[in-house]
Scaffold this active site. Structure first.
Site, PDB file in Angstrom:
ATOM      1  N   LYS A  58     -11.982   8.287  -0.288  1.00  0.00           N
ATOM      2  CA  LYS A  58     -11.190   7.142   0.133  1.00  0.00           C
ATOM      3  C   LYS A  58     -11.634   5.884  -0.599  1.00  0.00           C
ATOM      4  CE  LYS A  58      -9.616   4.547   4.168  1.00  0.00           C
ATOM      5  NZ  LYS A  58      -9.680   4.375   5.642  1.00  0.00           N
ATOM      6  N   CYS A  78       0.823  -1.212   0.000  1.00  0.00           N
ATOM      7  CA  CYS A  78       0.000   0.000   0.000  1.00  0.00           C
ATOM      8  C   CYS A  78       0.860   1.267   0.000  1.00  0.00           C
ATOM      9  CB  CYS A  78      -0.986  -0.034   1.168  1.00  0.00           C
ATOM     10  SG  CYS A  78      -2.417   1.065   0.910  1.00  0.00           S
ATOM     11  N   SER A 125      -7.487   0.068   1.038  1.00  0.00           N
ATOM     12  CA  SER A 125      -7.851   1.096   2.011  1.00  0.00           C
ATOM     13  C   SER A 125      -6.845   2.237   1.874  1.00  0.00           C
ATOM     14  CB  SER A 125      -7.818   0.518   3.434  1.00  0.00           C
ATOM     15  OG  SER A 125      -8.110   1.530   4.384  1.00  0.00           O
ATOM     16  N   HIS A 133      -4.153  -4.288   0.547  1.00  0.00           N
ATOM     17  CA  HIS A 133      -3.812  -4.882   1.841  1.00  0.00           C
ATOM     18  C   HIS A 133      -4.275  -6.340   1.880  1.00  0.00           C
ATOM     19  CE1 HIS A 133      -2.252  -1.532   4.207  1.00  0.00           C
ATOM     20  NE2 HIS A 133      -3.165  -0.760   3.657  1.00  0.00           N
ATOM     21  N   GLU A 173      -3.088  -8.713   3.382  1.00  0.00           N
ATOM     22  CA  GLU A 173      -2.865  -9.286   4.705  1.00  0.00           C
ATOM     23  C   GLU A 173      -3.987  -8.970   5.695  1.00  0.00           C
ATOM     24  OE1 GLU A 173      -1.632  -5.087   5.287  1.00  0.00           O
ATOM     25  OE2 GLU A 173      -1.529  -6.518   3.644  1.00  0.00           O
ATOM     26  N   ARG A 200     -13.746   3.616  13.271  1.00  0.00           N
ATOM     27  CA  ARG A 200     -12.829   4.650  13.775  1.00  0.00           C
ATOM     28  C   ARG A 200     -13.073   5.982  13.081  1.00  0.00           C
ATOM     29  NH1 ARG A 200      -7.292   3.782  11.234  1.00  0.00           N
ATOM     30  NH2 ARG A 200      -8.529   4.692   9.541  1.00  0.00           N
TER      31      ARG A 200
END
Length: 301
Positions: free
Chosen positions: A163, A142, A192, A235, A237, A249
């Site tokens: 985003k 990323c 992300s 991502h 992972e 969040r």
């Protein structure tokens, strides 16, 4: 894969409960084998979450892997305890005289900053330069991939209008290249991020080979120097609830954020997300460790 970790690393017990073979230093010393030496430069704020995700992702080959966690000495972490860093991490000055079979350079939630505005940019550049001669293969994730593409090839990132968050379909290209061996024609992976490097800029760089891309999320996977450098724009992972935790969040911060796409059943964020990418994530890390680390590295580092 027997992942070799320090005895007290918190992620060790979680992985054992998932039936993943984790070995501590004592048992590893009694095996007559040279483990693969992997350095993880962990730039993510929640370092313990990332440790668990990456160790899980690299646990699916018969190779023994010795992990060294690295953090930036030029940055103060506000989300990971000093005790954890002191016990399980080292800094670059302590390892720069060493050679590693592979390094993972993670993402970081700082992509809205210019690279040169990042407080540890100078140190990161030193590490990326060091990888050219001291690491067999570098695996960038990323923001780490964007930073490496900028440092090594001068490719600029640009802000997205909103985003990019969710789980996206990708098509495999260059199927004969071992990094995507065993992949389906179409596979899913999480993204992300707030920025991107234009697909055309990557295509125009003669040193880069694109291996997978998405109509919605853009380039996902590219490599250079026959696998000495690997760039992953998403991502893979991430675990099941990482995108969920990021979404909650950001909502709690009052940010104007949209729900991750293709993620929640019925687009209902109160429902448990489906895990749709784990097998290809494992395959990607296994292929990297086998074909670009183990098969390429000399026995004597």
């Amino acid at each position: 894969m027997p992942i070799k970790t320090q005895r007290e690393l918190p992620a060790k017990e979680i992985l054992k409960n998932e039936n993943i073979f984790v070995m501590d230093e004592d048992r590893a010393r009694h095996q007559d084998i040279r483990p693969i030496e992997i350095c993880i430069l962990n730039l993510m704020p929640l370092k313990e979450d990332t440790e668990l995700q990456l160790l899980r992702s690299m646990s699916n080959t018969p190779l023994q892997v010795n992990i060294t966690f690295l953090h930036m000495s030029s940055h103060v972490s506000n989300n990971t305890s000093t005790n954890h860093l002191n016990q399980f991490y080292t800094n670059f000055s302590q390892v720069k005289h060493l050679k590693f079979d592979g390094i993972v350079i993670t993402g970081a939630p700082i992509e809205q900053l210019e690279f040169t505005e990042v407080d540890y940019w100078k140190e990161l550049c030193e590490i990326m330069e060091w990888t050219k001669s001291n690491v067999t293969s570098s695996f960038h994730l990323c923001w780490g991939a964007q930073a490496a593409l900028y440092y090594h090839y001068g490719l600029e990132k640009r802000m997205l209008s909103k985003k990019l968050s969710g789980v996206f379909e990708h098509k495999v290209l260059n199927r004969k290249i071992p990094l995507v061996r065993g992949f389906d024609d179409v596979f899913k992976a999480p993204h992300s991020r707030h920025t991107e490097i234009l697909a055309q800029d990557i295509r125009n760089c003669k040193d880069l080979t694109i291996l997978a891309e998405s109509e919605e999320a853009g380039i996902f996977l590219a490599m250079a120097q026959e696998g000495k450098q690997i760039f992953v724009m998403g991502h893979p992972e991430y675990d099941r609830i990482t995108l969920h935790k990021e979404y909650i969040r950001d909502k709690e911060k009052g940010l104007n954020i949209e729900m991750p796409v293709n993620y929640y059943p019925d687009n209902d964020y109160t429902k448990r997300p489906l895990l749709q990418w784990r097998s290809h994530c494992n395959n990607l890390y296994t292929n990297w460790l086998n074909y670009y680390v183990y098969q390429e590295t000399p026995y004597e580092l």
